[in-house]
Design a protein around this motif. Structure first.
Motif, PDB file in Angstrom:
ATOM      1  N   ASN A 135       0.868  -1.284   0.003  1.00  0.00           N
ATOM      2  CA  ASN A 135       0.025  -0.013  -0.100  1.00  0.00           C
ATOM      3  C   ASN A 135       1.023   1.339  -0.051  1.00  0.00           C
ATOM      4  OD1 ASN A 135      -2.157   1.635   0.186  1.00  0.00           O
ATOM      5  ND2 ASN A 135      -2.613   1.316   2.294  1.00  0.00           N
ATOM      6  N   ILE A 136       1.434   1.537  -1.107  1.00  0.00           N
ATOM      7  CA  ILE A 136       2.290   2.718  -1.364  1.00  0.00           C
ATOM      8  C   ILE A 136       2.165   3.297  -2.585  1.00  0.00           C
ATOM      9  CG2 ILE A 136       4.264   1.245  -2.239  1.00  0.00           C
ATOM     10  CD1 ILE A 136       6.194   2.599  -0.592  1.00  0.00           C
ATOM     11  N   GLN A 137       2.552   4.716  -2.588  1.00  0.00           N
ATOM     12  CA  GLN A 137       2.687   5.231  -3.747  1.00  0.00           C
ATOM     13  C   GLN A 137       3.676   6.380  -3.519  1.00  0.00           C
ATOM     14  OE1 GLN A 137      -0.978   7.093  -5.236  1.00  0.00           O
ATOM     15  NE2 GLN A 137      -2.093   5.457  -4.710  1.00  0.00           N
ATOM     16  N   ARG A 138       4.711   6.309  -4.502  1.00  0.00           N
ATOM     17  CA  ARG A 138       5.728   7.269  -4.414  1.00  0.00           C
ATOM     18  C   ARG A 138       6.603   7.236  -5.750  1.00  0.00           C
ATOM     19  NH1 ARG A 138      10.646   3.901  -1.025  1.00  0.00           N
ATOM     20  NH2 ARG A 138      10.426   2.157  -2.119  1.00  0.00           N
ATOM     21  N   LEU A 139       7.209   8.292  -5.835  1.00  0.00           N
ATOM     22  CA  LEU A 139       8.225   8.732  -6.867  1.00  0.00           C
ATOM     23  C   LEU A 139       9.622   8.819  -6.574  1.00  0.00           C
ATOM     24  CD1 LEU A 139       8.321   9.024 -10.127  1.00  0.00           C
ATOM     25  CD2 LEU A 139       7.919  11.488  -9.455  1.00  0.00           C
ATOM     26  N   LEU A 140      10.436   7.958  -7.158  1.00  0.00           N
ATOM     27  CA  LEU A 140      11.751   8.035  -6.940  1.00  0.00           C
ATOM     28  C   LEU A 140      12.633   8.450  -8.131  1.00  0.00           C
ATOM     29  CD1 LEU A 140      12.444   4.563  -5.081  1.00  0.00           C
ATOM     30  CD2 LEU A 140      12.098   6.788  -4.175  1.00  0.00           C
ATOM     31  N   HIS A 141      13.750   9.453  -7.900  1.00  0.00           N
ATOM     32  CA  HIS A 141      14.543   9.888  -8.829  1.00  0.00           C
ATOM     33  C   HIS A 141      15.819   9.187  -8.888  1.00  0.00           C
ATOM     34  CE1 HIS A 141      16.868  13.914 -10.456  1.00  0.00           C
ATOM     35  NE2 HIS A 141      16.843  12.758 -11.302  1.00  0.00           N
ATOM     36  N   ILE A 142      16.017   8.517  -9.825  1.00  0.00           N
ATOM     37  CA  ILE A 142      17.280   7.546 -10.004  1.00  0.00           C
ATOM     38  C   ILE A 142      18.272   8.304 -10.755  1.00  0.00           C
ATOM     39  CG2 ILE A 142      18.116   5.401 -10.640  1.00  0.00           C
ATOM     40  CD1 ILE A 142      15.502   4.168 -10.130  1.00  0.00           C
ATOM     41  N   LYS A 143      19.718   8.502 -10.239  1.00  0.00           N
ATOM     42  CA  LYS A 143      20.767   9.004 -10.861  1.00  0.00           C
ATOM     43  C   LYS A 143      21.928   8.402 -10.657  1.00  0.00           C
ATOM     44  CE  LYS A 143      21.423  13.255 -10.316  1.00  0.00           C
ATOM     45  NZ  LYS A 143      21.478  14.710 -10.146  1.00  0.00           N
ATOM     46  N   GLY A 144      23.009   8.563 -11.249  1.00  0.00           N
ATOM     47  CA  GLY A 144      24.090   8.379 -10.840  1.00  0.00           C
ATOM     48  C   GLY A 144      24.863   7.286 -12.122  1.00  0.00           C
ATOM     49  N   ARG A 145      25.859   6.928 -11.867  1.00  0.00           N
ATOM     50  CA  ARG A 145      26.573   6.030 -13.139  1.00  0.00           C
ATOM     51  C   ARG A 145      26.909   4.712 -12.109  1.00  0.00           C
ATOM     52  NH1 ARG A 145      28.929  11.087 -15.006  1.00  0.00           N
ATOM     53  NH2 ARG A 145      28.183  11.624 -17.089  1.00  0.00           N
ATOM     54  N   LYS A 146      28.164   4.522 -12.065  1.00  0.00           N
ATOM     55  CA  LYS A 146      28.507   3.425 -11.074  1.00  0.00           C
ATOM     56  C   LYS A 146      27.928   3.254  -9.819  1.00  0.00           C
ATOM     57  CE  LYS A 146      30.482  -0.420 -11.403  1.00  0.00           C
ATOM     58  NZ  LYS A 146      29.938  -1.416 -12.442  1.00  0.00           N
ATOM     59  N   HIS A 147      27.935   4.403  -9.207  1.00  0.00           N
ATOM     60  CA  HIS A 147      27.199   4.470  -7.753  1.00  0.00           C
ATOM     61  C   HIS A 147      26.028   5.184  -8.037  1.00  0.00           C
ATOM     62  CE1 HIS A 147      30.877   3.097  -6.144  1.00  0.00           C
ATOM     63  NE2 HIS A 147      31.588   4.551  -6.647  1.00  0.00           N
ATOM     64  N   VAL A 148      24.801   4.410  -8.009  1.00  0.00           N
ATOM     65  CA  VAL A 148      23.440   4.804  -8.058  1.00  0.00           C
ATOM     66  C   VAL A 148      22.711   5.375  -6.905  1.00  0.00           C
ATOM     67  CG1 VAL A 148      21.198   4.383  -9.136  1.00  0.00           C
ATOM     68  CG2 VAL A 148      23.259   3.410 -10.364  1.00  0.00           C
ATOM     69  N   SER A 149      21.965   6.475  -7.071  1.00  0.00           N
ATOM     70  CA  SER A 149      21.015   6.728  -5.914  1.00  0.00           C
ATOM     71  C   SER A 149      19.836   7.048  -6.248  1.00  0.00           C
ATOM     72  CB  SER A 149      21.798   8.019  -5.057  1.00  0.00           C
ATOM     73  OG  SER A 149      21.660   9.047  -5.826  1.00  0.00           O
ATOM     74  N   ALA A 150      18.590   6.764  -5.126  1.00  0.00           N
ATOM     75  CA  ALA A 150      17.472   7.085  -5.656  1.00  0.00           C
ATOM     76  C   ALA A 150      16.784   8.093  -4.484  1.00  0.00           C
ATOM     77  CB  ALA A 150      16.516   5.809  -5.651  1.00  0.00           C
ATOM     78  N   THR A 151      16.257   9.010  -4.946  1.00  0.00           N
ATOM     79  CA  THR A 151      15.625  10.160  -3.783  1.00  0.00           C
ATOM     80  C   THR A 151      14.209  10.309  -4.064  1.00  0.00           C
ATOM     81  OG1 THR A 151      17.695  11.252  -4.001  1.00  0.00           O
ATOM     82  CG2 THR A 151      15.888  12.600  -2.878  1.00  0.00           C
TER      83      THR A 151
END
Length: 853
Positions: A135-151
């Motif tokens: 039961n979740i709704q969210r939007l994640l911004h994924i960026k990075g090359r070798k080291h990826v992060s999601a905000t």
């Protein structure tokens, strides 16, 4: 605060331990939640090397992480915990201060496939991460090359841009939207993070869809618009990357920090190249690396007060320089320096921090080819794939084309030419190749370009199976010398069998360098007395007669190798001359007596440097590197160009789908030029392609699976198999069987009926699927998104069945997945989790044997 409550877990065998602030105290984070960071908290991360290959006495890394919304109380609790934990761990601890979204490569390397930043704080009555939460709704911004992060960002089209990846997470449905300006490697890494999220937070029970082209994914776009509303206007442009390039990182300055009365003095001490003797054990120093990272070095005799003030002094320095507050800080102790710190110096003396068990020289070491083949770590340290007894072919560049060299003249090279040397050998029953590209000091730019283009042609003939090693005259690796068994002779431009036609002089002098077949090269030098050295052997050719001149300090091994070399230079008369007993015509040929050195040449010391692995990319024409610390084979991806620096050699590893392989050698050269330690530009550069790795490369890795590079789905295949590209929406969302889409109202927002239907489907499908295999990367099959089977199927419907006879919706490539847990255990003798953790080739082997392939 009782720190001892957090310490028992450290005594285990796990490398990583994490604590989070909670009510002004620190509590352990469950291992399943590693990689999730709440922005209102502070975290403490301790890495303790547990690898059997870890250097004896290797330091631990202790990180103090601050969320961007963390308050003063949380920061104070974490800082106190770090201080007490450091006291408990002792001097062999490297301290790091990390800020959210600006972490060091060391910190990011712990969390494969990426870091998740979560909004707000962790409610005290909830787990750190609640598995199987749909039961979740969210939007994640994924960026990075070798080291990826999601905000986590606002659930709106306003959050999107053309250059990044966004994940719309709807519980049982996860849709990855790839910006039109994203690269294939970014898409693959984003998908790896998406899979990881599904496995960790949904127990593997969620549909994954990929929108790579909105026109070709209308069903997925319909779902996205039901949640986000219809997009109005165009997307924002791609956000420019702010990566630090190698030239910026090379701008380093060393400062001496000390107290003078009540004042703190920061005195600039030196710029590159830095030497280790600048660091005095009773003092305190700050090393500023281009403003992007600050190192604090504490001498072993520095005061306790200075050590406790390390972070505060670094913060004061950062403020005085006007650097951002998030600038990374690393505090190192004398004798426990990190590899990154030591490589900022020209050479790092092992007398202060001696490493044990390392083999530095080949001299007097009898090579056992069997050991080199079975122990790649030995091959890597010795830089030898075998003893040099394989097949050798040599070509010389003439008129910009390669011309074969007669085997009788192999090893006779000219300083004005370039050569290709192809070495063929067998290892563990498999034929392998090394192509050496040898470049003379006097070679022209056109000849060097011809050398590279002809190497490409040969590589194409061998279907990309050649390991290519770029070698500069005078810096030949041991294996190259071993190929010629002590008979490598380098003539000047006017000499040799491959010169430009000039007649050879009647008097010539050759210096025999080395004392065995793995280190000996014979090089022509100016024919004058000043070229001699009392500790070496020289060959003087006068009108066809070769005089072997033995200096007083040379040994028997040197004399033996000189007698091997003389057979190449002169087939006629030879005479032995001892230093001090030279006939008059010997000195006449050299232009008369003159002083010459008598000092013993000390062997070049191999720096006490750990190998380092970097991902390569280019930004505005400059090389950008992201380091992978504590690396493994898992860090090599098919879209990557990776640089492995072992100090004596630079390896460029090219993934099978990497598109920038022609730039790889140039990146290696740029890396050497920009290195702050003043590296030799003649350092050999080795080009290695995925699936053709020599033991001199694989030996630097803790473990290496030679069968890992089996054919796996590419990103394109994954995309084609993902929901929404061709299947009707009823199949895509089979798990969300009550999902209904309604028209969005005029204000552009998702209709209430659609959202309510979606929420209902999420709640109702909580326990529909059994848990599937754990998927750790983009190469894993996504067929679970193509079909949905509610409950398990009988084994007789899956075993020994043709693909067309399988029940509808079953993926023929993963039919074993649809067995019940009990049937799976009975047939395979292991759980599904154990099975899917095996190498792909082993899975296939077992499935074939048991009738599931």
């Amino acid at each position: 605060m009782d720190i001892s409550k957090g310490l028992p877990a450290i005594q285990g065998h796990r490398d990583l331990h994490i604590w989070i602030t909670e009510d002004q105290k620190m509590v352990p984070v469950p291992e399943g939640a590693y990689g999730n960071f709440f922005e209102e908290h502070c975290y403490v991360v301790l890495h303790v090397p547990q690898s059997p290959k870890a250097t004896p006495g290797a330091s631990s890394d202790l990180h103090y992480w601050v969320g961007k919304e963390a308050g003063a109380e949380a920061q104070g609790a974490a800082a106190t915990f770090v201080q007490r934990l450091q006291e408990e761990r002792g001097a062999l601890t490297v301290l790091h201060r990390e800020a959210q979204a600006h972490e060091s490569d060391c910190f990011r390397s712990y969390f494969r496939p990426g870091i998740i930043y979560r909004k707000g704080g962790l409610p005290s009555d909830l787990k750190h991460v609640e598995t199987n939460m749909f039961n979740i709704q969210r939007l994640l911004h994924i960026k990075g090359r070798k080291h990826v992060s999601a905000t986590e960002v606002e659930l709106s089209w306003n959050s999107f841009n053309k250059g990044d990846i966004f994940l719309l997470d709807l519980g049982k449905m996860m849709i990855q939207w790839n910006g039109p300006k994203t690269s294939i490697s970014e898409k693959a890494r984003g998908l790896a993070l998406t899979y990881s999220l599904r496995d960790r937070e949904r127990g593997g029970r969620a549909q994954i869809g990929v929108v790579d082209d909105e026109v070709k994914a209308p069903d997925l776009m319909q779902i996205m618009e039901s949640v986000l509303g219809r997009r109005v206007g165009s997307l924002r442009a791609a956000m420019p990357n702010k990566d630090i390039n190698q030239l910026q990182k090379a701008n380093i300055r060393l400062y001496h920090v000390y107290e003078k009365g009540k004042d703190l003095v920061v005195l600039e001490l030196a710029t590159p190249p830095l030497t280790q003797d600048l660091l005095q054990e009773e003092d305190f120093y700050i090393l500023d690396q281009g403003g992007f990272k600050i190192y604090v070095w504490q001498g072993r005799m520095s005061s306790l007060q200075e050590r406790k003030a390390a972070f505060s002094r670094a913060a004061g320095f950062i403020q005085a320089k006007g650097y951002p507050t998030y600038t990374n800080v690393e505090v190192v102790n004398d004798g426990a320096e990190s590899a990154a710190f030591k490589q900022l110096f020209r050479i790092w003396n092992r007398s202060r921090n001696r490493q044990l068990g390392r083999i530095d020289k080949l001299t007097h070491v009898k090579l056992d080819v069997g050991k080199l083949h079975s122990q790649p770590e030995l091959a890597a340290q010795l830089r030898m794939v075998d003893d040099g007894s394989g097949k050798v072919e040599v070509w010389c560049m003439q008129d910009l084309r390669r011309q074969p060299v007669d085997p009788k003249h192999h090893g006779q090279l000219c300083a004005g030419n370039c050569y290709l040397v192809l070495y063929t050998y067998q290892r563990l029953g498999r034929v392998q190749y090394i192509l050496y590209l040898w470049q003379g000091h006097q070679a022209t730019a056109d000849e060097i370009e011809a050398l590279n283009s002809n190497a490409e042609e040969l590589d194409a003939m061998y279907r990309g199976a050649l390991v290519q090693e770029h070698v500069t005259m005078g810096s030949e690796p041991p294996h190259f010398l071993a190929i010629f068994q002590g008979q490598l002779v380098v003539f000047q431009e006017t000499a040799g069998h491959h010169g430009r036609g000039q007649s050879a002089p009647t008097t010539r002098l050759f210096h025999v360098q080395g004392a065995d077949s793995y280190s000996t090269r014979t090089v022509e030098v100016p024919a004058r007395a000043a070229s001699l050295n009392s500790n070496d052997v020289f060959l003087l050719v006068i009108a066809g007669v070769c005089y072997l001149w033995f200096g007083k300090g040379c040994n028997g091994d040197q004399r033996e190798m000189a007698r091997v070399a003389v057979t190449v230079i002169s087939k006629k008369n030879e005479e032995t001359v001892l230093e001090g007993q030279e006939p008059p015509h010997f000195w006449e040929a050299l232009g008369g007596r003159a002083p010459y050195p008598s000092n013993k040449r000390l062997p070049e010391e191999v720096p006490s440097i750990q190998p380092r692995l970097f991902e390569c990319s280019s930004q505005m024409g400059c090389l950008v590197l992201a380091e992978v610390v504590f690396f493994s084979q898992e860090d090599l991806g098919q879209y990557d160009v990776m640089l492995l620096d072992t100090w004596q050699e630079i390896f460029l590893w090219l993934g099978g789908a990497a598109g920038a392989w022609k730039e790889a050698v140039a990146w290696g050269q740029e890396y050497l030029k920009a290195h702050p330690a003043g590296r030799s530009l003649a350092t050999p550069i080795v080009l290695v392609k995925q699936g053709h790795e020599p033991p001199t490369f694989t030996g630097w890795f803790f473990t290496w699976d030679p069968y890992k590079w089996t054919p796996d789905p590419s990103h394109k295949e994954v995309l084609e198999g993902s929901p929404g590209t061709a299947s009707p929406i009823s199949e895509i969302t089979a798990e969300v069987n009550s999902f209904r889409l309604s028209r969005w109202p005029g204000d552009g927002r998702a209709g209430a009926m659609a959202l309510q239907a979606l929420k209902g489907s999420q709640d109702s499908s909580r326990n529909e699927l059994m848990r599937g295999p754990k998927l750790g990367g983009v190469s894993t099959s996504v067929s679970s998104t193509r079909a949905s089977i509610n409950g398990a199927l009988p084994r007789e419907q899956l075993m020994h069945q043709a693909a067309e006879d399988l029940p509808e919706g079953v993926d023929p490539a993963r039919r074993e997945f649809y067995l019940s847990d009990s049937d799976f255990q009975d047939i395979f003798g292991k759980s599904k989790e154990e099975f899917y953790s095996m190498a792909t080739w082993r899975q296939r082997q077992e499935k074939k044997q048991l009738g599931f392939f």
